[in-house]
Design an enzyme around this catalytic site. Structure first.
Site, PDB file in Angstrom:
ATOM      1  N   HIS A  96       5.436  70.162 110.526  1.00  0.00           N
ATOM      2  CA  HIS A  96       4.844  69.615 109.306  1.00  0.00           C
ATOM      3  C   HIS A  96       3.778  68.582 109.680  1.00  0.00           C
ATOM      4  O   HIS A  96       3.441  68.417 110.855  1.00  0.00           O
ATOM      5  CB  HIS A  96       5.927  68.964 108.443  1.00  0.00           C
ATOM      6  CG  HIS A  96       6.868  69.947 107.811  1.00  0.00           C
ATOM      7  ND1 HIS A  96       6.911  70.179 106.459  1.00  0.00           N
ATOM      8  CD2 HIS A  96       7.805  70.758 108.356  1.00  0.00           C
ATOM      9  CE1 HIS A  96       7.829  71.093 106.191  1.00  0.00           C
ATOM     10  NE2 HIS A  96       8.394  71.454 107.330  1.00  0.00           N
ATOM     11  N   HIS A 155       4.140  73.878 104.289  1.00  0.00           N
ATOM     12  CA  HIS A 155       3.248  73.291 103.296  1.00  0.00           C
ATOM     13  C   HIS A 155       1.829  73.682 103.681  1.00  0.00           C
ATOM     14  O   HIS A 155       1.364  73.367 104.781  1.00  0.00           O
ATOM     15  CB  HIS A 155       3.415  71.774 103.255  1.00  0.00           C
ATOM     16  CG  HIS A 155       4.759  71.338 102.737  1.00  0.00           C
ATOM     17  ND1 HIS A 155       5.453  70.260 103.247  1.00  0.00           N
ATOM     18  CD2 HIS A 155       5.537  71.858 101.755  1.00  0.00           C
ATOM     19  CE1 HIS A 155       6.598  70.130 102.595  1.00  0.00           C
ATOM     20  NE2 HIS A 155       6.673  71.087 101.693  1.00  0.00           N
ATOM     21  N   GLU A 211       7.147  66.138 112.312  1.00  0.00           N
ATOM     22  CA  GLU A 211       5.928  65.664 111.646  1.00  0.00           C
ATOM     23  C   GLU A 211       4.923  65.333 112.743  1.00  0.00           C
ATOM     24  O   GLU A 211       5.163  64.473 113.581  1.00  0.00           O
ATOM     25  CB  GLU A 211       6.240  64.429 110.795  1.00  0.00           C
ATOM     26  CG  GLU A 211       7.297  64.635 109.734  1.00  0.00           C
ATOM     27  CD  GLU A 211       6.780  65.373 108.510  1.00  0.00           C
ATOM     28  OE1 GLU A 211       5.547  65.465 108.354  1.00  0.00           O
ATOM     29  OE2 GLU A 211       7.603  65.859 107.708  1.00  0.00           O
ATOM     30  N   GLU A 235      -0.673  71.376 105.446  1.00  0.00           N
ATOM     31  CA  GLU A 235      -0.281  70.778 106.728  1.00  0.00           C
ATOM     32  C   GLU A 235      -0.543  71.828 107.807  1.00  0.00           C
ATOM     33  O   GLU A 235       0.313  72.646 108.123  1.00  0.00           O
ATOM     34  CB  GLU A 235       1.182  70.336 106.664  1.00  0.00           C
ATOM     35  CG  GLU A 235       1.404  69.244 105.617  1.00  0.00           C
ATOM     36  CD  GLU A 235       2.867  68.947 105.330  1.00  0.00           C
ATOM     37  OE1 GLU A 235       3.736  69.464 106.062  1.00  0.00           O
ATOM     38  OE2 GLU A 235       3.142  68.206 104.366  1.00  0.00           O
TER      39      GLU A 235
END
Length: 653
Positions: free
Chosen positions: A383, A251, A475, A254
């Site tokens: 991410h 993404h 994440e 990110e």
């Protein structure tokens, strides 16, 4: 030890010779917690020979032990010892090896002058305080033989700390880390796409003997998807050397993962030259592929707004407004539809024709082609948006449930991969760390993807169902586009986790599948009993299978070849993958049902643990007609080991 011969109700094993005579409640005796039988054996010191307890700080123990076992053989035949042997896998590495060491101190307490020295109650209390949540998370009762009041002694009574040696070693390791001298100099600033390409190429020029830079394709707007490879023989697959990939910036907004991978590439190069033995070992034994930016077009948009102005979604998608982590073939739905069919292979599921009728992003296509071209064993996708490690499946097994635990057949192994990163991260596994709204208290910084939130077409699910590769999603934090001032602290928090994750590919087993003439058999199938996910051998017949410690039954076969089965035991203290080779003899090919349904696949018996975890619509009834409560998922773990599961681990008992 023949696990199939174990029985749960060994009443003669539960007496406590060291305690005053007392009446054992019939319910406790039935559950194996104690016994009313009187033992007449005289306590005797003997050599400590228990395999799972061979790293204790002493070499002599005493029998009968606290639980009434009269010999090492009695201990090894008991459910307590079996539990200690599988605890690492059940708890996903949490509280390991502390649980095992303390448990061993009960089963095999030290002996001096034919007298038993009990473990300290304070150690047991601290262990239960720190690890009780791990048992609660899997709905398991605290083991009865770790009852701090019954089987442990106070300092006044005289006791020993079974964790003293471990604590001393950890303290020594921490002191050595603090004395580390700075050697690699990194510039902690954001890099444009052009600067990133330049840095990666300069890094390769600095370390030409261990690096190779290549492009796997181009983005929608024509930017290179540039990969830097690290290996002692770059550009070539080496026999038995595992391959791992690290992917960032899927993404575009990110951005932290992208920067961390750029720093990692520079760090690996510099430290290898400087003689860092750990880095040299990683690179000399592993082929590492780093794709710092999978979505350079999205990054271009996010970077144009900058840290202060970038929103939650601007730059997330590619230039076609496609979310790349929703754009892969939805093989998970195919898996769910066919998982009950005995003859359906859930590994290497082909891409359905209708996928190509939709909009396939060039970035997605390039990565799929890349994934299919190399025998990747393990993968990591970085991410942003929370602080947690997510693992497959990402798509819920029930279409109407947005948050449902949806495990893969490799649940225990892949959770351990997630645990590896989370535990090595500076703050991710700390329950006191502030999150971004979601709660991961019980799992200490890890979660099943579909249990968090469900989505189809993800890259991790595609890796698992289409290839041999196991991928987790990391994440990195709440701020998707942190300030430059945060880059250095984030590198410090994640560096050890990145290195530990790369090292973790060297677990389980590896080997070569050959014919009788010594030629590797490409595409040979290696299966593990109890895990309905097979892997296939690479071009030269070599394979890698990530497995947790324990005993495993492996089978290798190929079209037109015999089937060979081996039993393998992986001890807890292994620091590299075990070698298991197979030699297959050619046999006549006989047509069967798979030749019609799945022409490229031979038929062989499989056991599907996933169906064992499904909820049974009918009542489960014991002998005698008593209805039994639904059992937790780990109940089947004991059945797979050939033993009746211990009732005393059920929280309702």
């Amino acid at each position: 030890m023949h696990l199939g011969l174990l029985v749960l109700f060994l009443s003669s094993m539960r007496s406590c010779w060291c305690a005053p005579p007392q009446t054992c409640h019939p319910g406790d005796e039935l559950l194996g917690r104690c016994s009313n039988e009187v033992l007449g054996d005289k306590p005797t010191c003997t050599a400590l020979t228990l395999g799972y307890c061979n790293d204790l700080e002493y070499s002599r123990t005493i029998f009968p032990n606290i639980l009434g076992h009269r010999s090492s053989r009695d201990v090894e035949s008991g459910t307590e010892y079996l539990l200690l042997s599988v605890m690492h896998g059940l708890l996903n590495g949490e509280c390991s090896p502390e649980i095992r060491l303390v448990g061993c101190s009960v089963l095999a307490s030290p002996c001096q002058d034919d007298k038993m020295i009990k473990p300290c109650r304070s150690t047991c209390d601290a262990l239960r305080r720190d690890c009780g949540h791990a048992f609660e998370a899997i709905e398991m009762a605290w083991p009865y033989f770790l009852d701090c009041d019954r089987f442990f002694a106070s300092n006044e009574e005289g006791c020993f700390d079974p964790l003293a040696g471990l604590k001393a070693r950890q303290k020594l390791e921490m002191s050595s880390l603090s004395a580390e001298e700075p050697s690699t100099i990194l510039q902690f600033t954001y890099t444009s796409n052009a600067q990133m390409y330049s840095l990666l190429k300069r890094t390769a020029a600095k370390c030409p003997q261990i690096t190779h830079v290549y492009s796997i394709g181009r983005s929608t707007e024509g930017r290179d998807l540039l990969v830097i490879e690290f290996s002692d023989n770059p550009g070539k697959h080496e026999l038995l050397e595992p391959e791992i990939k690290l992917v960032g910036n899927m993404h575009g907004n990110e951005v932290l993962g992208r920067q961390l991978l750029v720093y990692l590439a520079q760090y690996l190069c510099s430290e290898y030259i400087l003689g860092n033995q750990r880095i040299q070992t990683i690179i000399n034994t592993t082929r590492i592929h780093i794709l710092a930016s999978m979505n350079p077009d999205g990054y271009e948009l996010a970077a144009s707004e900058g840290h202060l102005l970038n929103g939650w979604t601007n730059g997330r998608t590619n230039a076609q407004n496609i979310d790349l982590n929703r754009n892969f073939p939805d093989l998970t739905s195919i898996f769910y539809r066919n998982r009950r069919s005995r003859h359906y292979r859930i590994d290497h599921i082909p891409i359905p024709d209708n996928y190509w009728f939709g909009k396939v992003a060039p970035e997605t296509y390039a990565v799929m082609k890349w994934i299919r071209s190399l025998p990747f064993v393990q993968s990591l996708s970085l991410h942003g948006g929370d602080l947690v490690v997510s693992y497959p499946f990402d798509f819920s097994r029930h279409p109407q449930e947005e948050r449902m635990f949806s495990p893969t057949p490799d649940e225990l192994v892949i959770k351990q991969l997630a645990r590896t990163y989370a535990d090595a991260h500076a703050t991710m596994s700390n329950n006191d760390t502030e999150r971004c709204g979601a709660s991961f208290y019980q799992t200490r910084g890890t979660t099943n993807g579909a249990l968090w939130y469900s989505f189809a077409g993800g890259m991790s699910d595609f890796n698992y169902l289409h290839t041999n590769c196991l991928e987790i999603t990391v994440e990195l934090g709440c701020d998707k586009f942190p300030s430059e001032a945060a880059l250095y602290p984030e590198w410090k928090r994640n560096k050890e986790a990145l290195l530990s994750y790369m090292e973790s590919v060297h677990r389980g087993i590896k080997g070569v599948v050959q014919d009788v003439d010594g030629k590797g058999i490409k595409g040979a199938i290696i299966s593990v009993r109890g895990v309905r996910k097979d892997i296939t051998a690479a071009e030269d017949g070599d394979y890698w299978r990530l497995l947790n410690p324990g005993t495993h039954i492996l089978t290798a076969t190929a079209k037109g070849y015999s089937r060979v089965t081996k039993r393998v035991h992986l001890p807890h203290n292994m620091n590299k993958a075990g070698r298991v080779d197979f030699i297959l003899a050619k046999v006549p090919i006989e047509p069967d049902i798979d030749d019609h349904l799945f022409p490229s696949v031979d038929t062989w018996d499989r056991f599907d643990p996933y169906n064992q975890f499904e909820r049974d619509s009918g009542a489960d009834v014991r002998d005698g007609g008593i209805e039994r409560e639904e059992k937790p998922w780990w109940w089947n773990y004991f059945y797979q080991s050939g033993i009746s599961p211990p009732q005393w681990l059920l929280r309702s008992v």
